[in-house]
Design a protein around this motif. Structure first.
Motif, mmCIF file in Angstrom:
data_model
loop_
_atom_site.group_PDB
_atom_site.id
_atom_site.type_symbol
_atom_site.label_atom_id
_atom_site.label_comp_id
_atom_site.label_asym_id
_atom_site.label_seq_id
_atom_site.Cartn_x
_atom_site.Cartn_y
_atom_site.Cartn_z
ATOM 1 N N UNK A 180 6.310 0.311 -9.264
ATOM 2 C CA UNK A 180 5.030 -0.248 -8.845
ATOM 3 C C UNK A 180 4.067 -0.311 -10.021
ATOM 4 N N UNK A 181 3.249 -1.343 -10.045
ATOM 5 C CA UNK A 181 2.134 -1.425 -10.994
ATOM 6 C C UNK A 181 0.861 -1.169 -10.210
ATOM 7 N N UNK A 182 0.125 -0.135 -10.635
ATOM 8 C CA UNK A 182 -1.072 0.292 -9.901
ATOM 9 C C UNK A 182 -2.226 0.473 -10.882
ATOM 10 N N UNK A 183 -3.405 0.673 -10.337
ATOM 11 C CA UNK A 183 -4.551 1.012 -11.178
ATOM 12 C C UNK A 183 -4.267 2.337 -11.881
ATOM 13 N N UNK A 184 -4.661 2.421 -13.146
ATOM 14 C CA UNK A 184 -4.316 3.583 -13.961
ATOM 15 C C UNK A 184 -4.830 4.889 -13.350
ATOM 16 N N UNK A 185 -5.995 4.852 -12.697
ATOM 17 C CA UNK A 185 -6.545 6.094 -12.141
ATOM 18 C C UNK A 185 -5.814 6.559 -10.885
ATOM 19 N N UNK A 186 -4.906 5.739 -10.357
ATOM 20 C CA UNK A 186 -4.116 6.138 -9.189
ATOM 21 C C UNK A 186 -2.697 6.563 -9.558
ATOM 22 N N UNK A 187 -2.331 6.358 -10.810
ATOM 23 C CA UNK A 187 -0.945 6.602 -11.219
ATOM 24 C C UNK A 187 -0.540 8.060 -11.046
ATOM 25 N N UNK A 188 -1.412 9.007 -11.425
ATOM 26 C CA UNK A 188 -1.055 10.428 -11.351
ATOM 27 C C UNK A 188 -0.816 10.873 -9.908
ATOM 28 N N UNK A 189 -1.685 10.470 -8.989
ATOM 29 C CA UNK A 189 -1.523 10.847 -7.592
ATOM 30 C C UNK A 189 -0.238 10.269 -7.008
ATOM 31 N N UNK A 190 0.032 9.026 -7.360
ATOM 32 C CA UNK A 190 1.240 8.383 -6.843
ATOM 33 C C UNK A 190 2.487 9.033 -7.422
ATOM 34 N N UNK A 215 0.867 -1.173 0.000
ATOM 35 C CA UNK A 215 0.000 0.000 0.000
ATOM 36 C C UNK A 215 0.907 1.229 0.000
ATOM 37 N N UNK A 216 0.505 2.263 -0.730
ATOM 38 C CA UNK A 216 1.304 3.489 -0.820
ATOM 39 C C UNK A 216 0.588 4.616 -0.082
ATOM 40 N N UNK A 220 -5.641 14.585 1.823
ATOM 41 C CA UNK A 220 -6.670 15.084 2.709
ATOM 42 C C UNK A 220 -6.509 14.440 4.067
ATOM 43 N N UNK A 221 -7.646 14.108 4.665
ATOM 44 C CA UNK A 221 -7.594 13.434 5.945
ATOM 45 C C UNK A 221 -7.150 11.984 5.806
ATOM 46 N N UNK A 222 -7.374 11.416 4.611
ATOM 47 C CA UNK A 222 -6.983 10.040 4.353
ATOM 48 C C UNK A 222 -5.689 10.061 3.555
ATOM 49 N N UNK A 223 -4.591 9.586 4.149
ATOM 50 C CA UNK A 223 -3.292 9.675 3.486
ATOM 51 C C UNK A 223 -3.023 8.496 2.555
ATOM 52 N N UNK A 224 -3.974 7.570 2.460
ATOM 53 C CA UNK A 224 -3.778 6.421 1.582
ATOM 54 C C UNK A 224 -3.897 6.837 0.124
ATOM 55 N N UNK A 225 -2.891 6.485 -0.671
ATOM 56 C CA UNK A 225 -2.920 6.781 -2.112
ATOM 57 C C UNK A 225 -3.389 5.551 -2.885
ATOM 58 N N UNK A 226 -2.748 4.429 -2.635
ATOM 59 C CA UNK A 226 -3.088 3.178 -3.316
ATOM 60 C C UNK A 226 -3.163 2.087 -2.259
#
Length: 243
Positions: free
Chosen positions: A215-225, A158-159, A183-189
């Protein structure tokens, strides 16, 4: 006269020897033991049993194939240290990797993680491992403390966003980005797969050096990561499902 009568009486008797009575039998000689014949019989039995066993074993043709002895992560390669050879029954419907193909197999990459103990098939390897549709790969440069010790390819992590960028950016765009990222939730992936990591990763990395992790992640999370990674604000945590 008496002498002649006796002679004549004797001349009429048979000269054949007297036969023994019906109740008397001649003694039979003891049977001769023949150990050579007994040994031959035992040998024939053993040969027959061995022949039957060979027929069972040869009921299906057997071939020498590759077996994985140590886990091969996704994108990893076969080496002399992580495979061995085993004999299996030939089956044209199963694309076994025969042992004589080992040198060519070493040039390929594992499409997915291959656990130890598996007899792999050809579909498990490819010349180049591409990114699955809907997925993206993101490169990270992590300091000691931002990744778990012993991190390796194939692990699930988890990132999280770390730091205070979201609360101190002067630009409104930056503030918006920071809020969206954490935000309040620091979880990215919540689940990302470690695609590659240097073999020296873990105990051999000193505090002053960075660890390059892909890392290989869901495409919609790549920009944030990627944004958090560029600000050196990413920390990885191993999660259930890791190899």
């Amino acid at each position: 006269m008496k002498i002649q009568e006796r002679t004549g009486a004797g001349a009429g008797r048979s000269a054949a020897p007297a036969q023994p009575s019906v109740g008397d039998r001649l003694p039979t000689p003891p049977r001769e033991r023949k150990p050579a014949l007994a040994a031959l019989a035992v040998l024939l039995i053993l040969v027959g049993a061995l022949g039957a066993t060979m027929l069972v074993l040869q009921a299906g043709d057997r071939i020498e194939v590759v077996k994985v002895t140590k886990e091969i992560p996704a994108g990893g390669s076969v080496t002399d240290d992580n495979v061995t050879s085993v004999m299996v029954a030939e089956d044209e419907s199963i694309h076994y990797v025969e042992w004589h193909m080992l040198d060519g197999l070493k040039k390929l990459k594992a499409v997915h993680t291959i656990p130890a103990g598996v007899v792999p098939v050809g579909e498990m390897f490819s010349e180049q491992v591409g990114v699955t549709e809907g997925k993206a790969t993101v490169g990270l440069s992590l300091k000691a403390g931002q990744y778990p010790t012993g991190l390796k390819a194939g692990d699930t992590v988890a990132a999280y966003r770390v730091g205070t960028t979201s609360g101190s950016n002067s630009s409104s765009d930056e503030e918006g980005s920071g809020a969206a990222a954490g935000g309040n939730d620091t979880l990215i992936v919540d689940q990302a797969t470690v695609t590659s990591v240097p073999s020296a990763g873990g105990d051999d990395i000193v505090a002053s050096s960075n660890l390059a992790v892909t890392l290989t992640v869901a495409a919609d999370k790549a920009a944030l990561l990627a944004q958090a990674a560029s600000n050196n604000e990413v920390a990885l945590v191993l999660v259930p499902g890791s190899n």
